[in-house]
Design a protein around this motif. Sequence first.
Motif, PDB file in Angstrom:
ATOM      1  N   TYR A 152     -29.631  15.641  -1.801  1.00 34.39           N
ATOM      2  CA  TYR A 152     -30.253  14.474  -2.431  1.00 34.39           C
ATOM      3  C   TYR A 152     -29.570  14.205  -3.754  1.00 34.39           C
ATOM      4  O   TYR A 152     -29.068  15.109  -4.411  1.00 34.39           O
ATOM      5  N   ARG A 153     -29.527  12.941  -4.129  1.00 34.88           N
ATOM      6  CA  ARG A 153     -28.780  12.529  -5.324  1.00 34.88           C
ATOM      7  C   ARG A 153     -29.655  11.627  -6.188  1.00 34.88           C
ATOM      8  O   ARG A 153     -30.119  10.581  -5.732  1.00 34.88           O
ATOM      9  N   GLN A 154     -29.882  12.045  -7.431  1.00 32.79           N
ATOM     10  CA  GLN A 154     -30.579  11.213  -8.417  1.00 32.79           C
ATOM     11  C   GLN A 154     -29.546  10.289  -9.048  1.00 32.79           C
ATOM     12  O   GLN A 154     -28.521  10.757  -9.552  1.00 32.79           O
ATOM     13  N   ILE A 155     -29.825   8.998  -9.061  1.00 26.98           N
ATOM     14  CA  ILE A 155     -28.844   8.023  -9.549  1.00 26.98           C
ATOM     15  C   ILE A 155     -29.445   7.183 -10.666  1.00 26.98           C
ATOM     16  O   ILE A 155     -30.523   6.603 -10.508  1.00 26.98           O
ATOM     17  N   ALA A 156     -28.747   7.114 -11.780  1.00 28.19           N
ATOM     18  CA  ALA A 156     -29.186   6.257 -12.885  1.00 28.19           C
ATOM     19  C   ALA A 156     -28.936   4.800 -12.518  1.00 28.19           C
ATOM     20  O   ALA A 156     -28.063   4.487 -11.710  1.00 28.19           O
ATOM     21  N   GLY A 157     -29.709   3.906 -13.124  1.00 29.99           N
ATOM     22  CA  GLY A 157     -29.531   2.480 -12.894  1.00 29.99           C
ATOM     23  C   GLY A 157     -29.169   1.767 -14.178  1.00 29.99           C
ATOM     24  O   GLY A 157     -28.748   2.389 -15.153  1.00 29.99           O
ATOM     25  N   ALA A 158     -29.350   0.458 -14.201  1.00 31.02           N
ATOM     26  CA  ALA A 158     -29.012  -0.330 -15.385  1.00 31.02           C
ATOM     27  C   ALA A 158     -29.905   0.024 -16.565  1.00 31.02           C
ATOM     28  O   ALA A 158     -29.493  -0.061 -17.721  1.00 31.02           O
ATOM     29  N   LEU A 159     -31.156   0.416 -16.281  1.00 32.74           N
ATOM     30  CA  LEU A 159     -32.091   0.776 -17.345  1.00 32.74           C
ATOM     31  C   LEU A 159     -32.232   2.286 -17.512  1.00 32.74           C
ATOM     32  O   LEU A 159     -32.567   2.761 -18.592  1.00 32.74           O
ATOM     33  N   ALA A 160     -31.993   3.034 -16.428  1.00 38.51           N
ATOM     34  CA  ALA A 160     -32.185   4.492 -16.489  1.00 38.51           C
ATOM     35  C   ALA A 160     -31.038   5.138 -17.245  1.00 38.51           C
ATOM     36  O   ALA A 160     -29.910   5.157 -16.784  1.00 38.51           O
ATOM     37  N   LYS A 161     -31.319   5.660 -18.420  1.00 40.39           N
ATOM     38  CA  LYS A 161     -30.287   6.261 -19.251  1.00 40.39           C
ATOM     39  C   LYS A 161     -30.419   7.780 -19.339  1.00 40.39           C
ATOM     40  O   LYS A 161     -29.696   8.416 -20.071  1.00 40.39           O
ATOM     41  N   ARG A 162     -31.352   8.340 -18.603  1.00 40.29           N
ATOM     42  CA  ARG A 162     -31.522   9.780 -18.654  1.00 40.29           C
ATOM     43  C   ARG A 162     -32.019  10.305 -17.330  1.00 40.29           C
ATOM     44  O   ARG A 162     -33.043   9.883 -16.831  1.00 40.29           O
ATOM     45  N   ILE A 163     -31.250  11.224 -16.760  1.00 47.33           N
ATOM     46  CA  ILE A 163     -31.650  11.901 -15.534  1.00 47.33           C
ATOM     47  C   ILE A 163     -31.963  13.347 -15.890  1.00 47.33           C
ATOM     48  O   ILE A 163     -31.166  14.017 -16.532  1.00 47.33           O
ATOM     49  N   VAL A 164     -33.122  13.817 -15.471  1.00 46.49           N
ATOM     50  CA  VAL A 164     -33.515  15.207 -15.706  1.00 46.49           C
ATOM     51  C   VAL A 164     -33.528  15.923 -14.360  1.00 46.49           C
ATOM     52  O   VAL A 164     -34.174  15.467 -13.419  1.00 46.49           O
ATOM     53  N   ASN A 165     -32.798  17.032 -14.272  1.00 46.52           N
ATOM     54  CA  ASN A 165     -32.695  17.790 -13.031  1.00 46.52           C
ATOM     55  C   ASN A 165     -33.015  19.258 -13.318  1.00 46.52           C
ATOM     56  O   ASN A 165     -32.391  19.890 -14.152  1.00 46.52           O
ATOM     57  N   TYR A 166     -34.006  19.794 -12.606  1.00 48.78           N
ATOM     58  CA  TYR A 166     -34.403  21.190 -12.798  1.00 48.78           C
ATOM     59  C   TYR A 166     -33.740  22.140 -11.800  1.00 48.78           C
ATOM     60  O   TYR A 166     -33.842  23.350 -11.944  1.00 48.78           O
ATOM     61  N   ALA A 167     -33.092  21.606 -10.781  1.00 52.50           N
ATOM     62  CA  ALA A 167     -32.528  22.446  -9.715  1.00 52.50           C
ATOM     63  C   ALA A 167     -31.306  23.215 -10.211  1.00 52.50           C
ATOM     64  O   ALA A 167     -30.370  22.641 -10.756  1.00 52.50           O
ATOM     65  N   LYS A 168     -31.315  24.515  -9.977  1.00 51.46           N
ATOM     66  CA  LYS A 168     -30.192  25.372 -10.346  1.00 51.46           C
ATOM     67  C   LYS A 168     -29.769  26.189  -9.131  1.00 51.46           C
ATOM     68  O   LYS A 168     -30.608  26.633  -8.350  1.00 51.46           O
ATOM     69  N   VAL A 169     -28.459  26.377  -9.011  1.00 54.61           N
ATOM     70  CA  VAL A 169     -27.933  27.139  -7.877  1.00 54.61           C
ATOM     71  C   VAL A 169     -28.542  28.542  -7.876  1.00 54.61           C
ATOM     72  O   VAL A 169     -28.588  29.223  -8.897  1.00 54.61           O
ATOM     73  N   GLY A 170     -29.025  28.943  -6.707  1.00 55.86           N
ATOM     74  CA  GLY A 170     -29.646  30.254  -6.577  1.00 55.86           C
ATOM     75  C   GLY A 170     -31.156  30.214  -6.621  1.00 55.86           C
ATOM     76  O   GLY A 170     -31.821  31.165  -6.193  1.00 55.86           O
ATOM     77  N   ASP A 171     -31.713  29.107  -7.153  1.00 56.07           N
ATOM     78  CA  ASP A 171     -33.173  28.968  -7.196  1.00 56.07           C
ATOM     79  C   ASP A 171     -33.712  28.612  -5.812  1.00 56.07           C
ATOM     80  O   ASP A 171     -32.971  28.157  -4.935  1.00 56.07           O
TER      81      ASP A 171
END
Length: 223
Positions: A152-171
């Motif tokens: 899955y891919r979180q994608i910023a848009g014209a207004l979205a200036k911050r993506i927060v991702n908690y997923a870490k490899v191994g979790d």
Amino acid sequence: MFHKEGQKLILISFFLVAIIVLAAHYYIDINWLKLLIQITALVFLIIILQFFRNPKRKVLKSFDEILAPVDGKVVVIEEVEEKEYFKGKRIQVSIFMSPINVHVTRYPASGAITYSKYHPGKFLVAWHPKASEENERTTIVIKTPKFGEILYRQIAGALAKRIVNYAKVGDSAHQGEDAGFIKFGSRVDLFLPLDSAISVKLNQKVIGAKTCIASLPIKDEER
């Protein structure tokens, strides 16, 4: 209940709105103007509160289903070439979030996180065909017990200036649990195995951690 990513902004907004409302009350004598300023300030606060809302959802976890990672509308269902990780064909299901949707990202499936990468990029409108490859984004891969690896891919848009991702490899990813946040309207793409049985249609509204996006294919002996 509000998401932790909005706590600081909510506190600042409460403080600013309180100052504006009180200042208008004591320093503006024109009643209609005073009321207009106070109402505008309160509407601004309501918008901030609704944007960062984080409703609790009871998740019926299943290894046989991929659940919607976000609230929004299905805008793409098509077979594509996924170039970053799989380097092969997958079914892409894209969900567009408007500013009024809940913006929490939730794990679409349970499994082990095998890939998590942030990409700086552009801020094209989220429905632009090249947004998935050119916009600021994060790519996460979960190795599931039955579907194999899904992305899955979180994608910023014209207004979205911050993506927060908690997923870490191994979790470990747990279906329906909090996986991140996208601020101010954007989209999330899912890349699934070609034989996945897609359960949604174009323009369908979906609910994160509730709506089934895809299920396992029906085998011939089960028909």
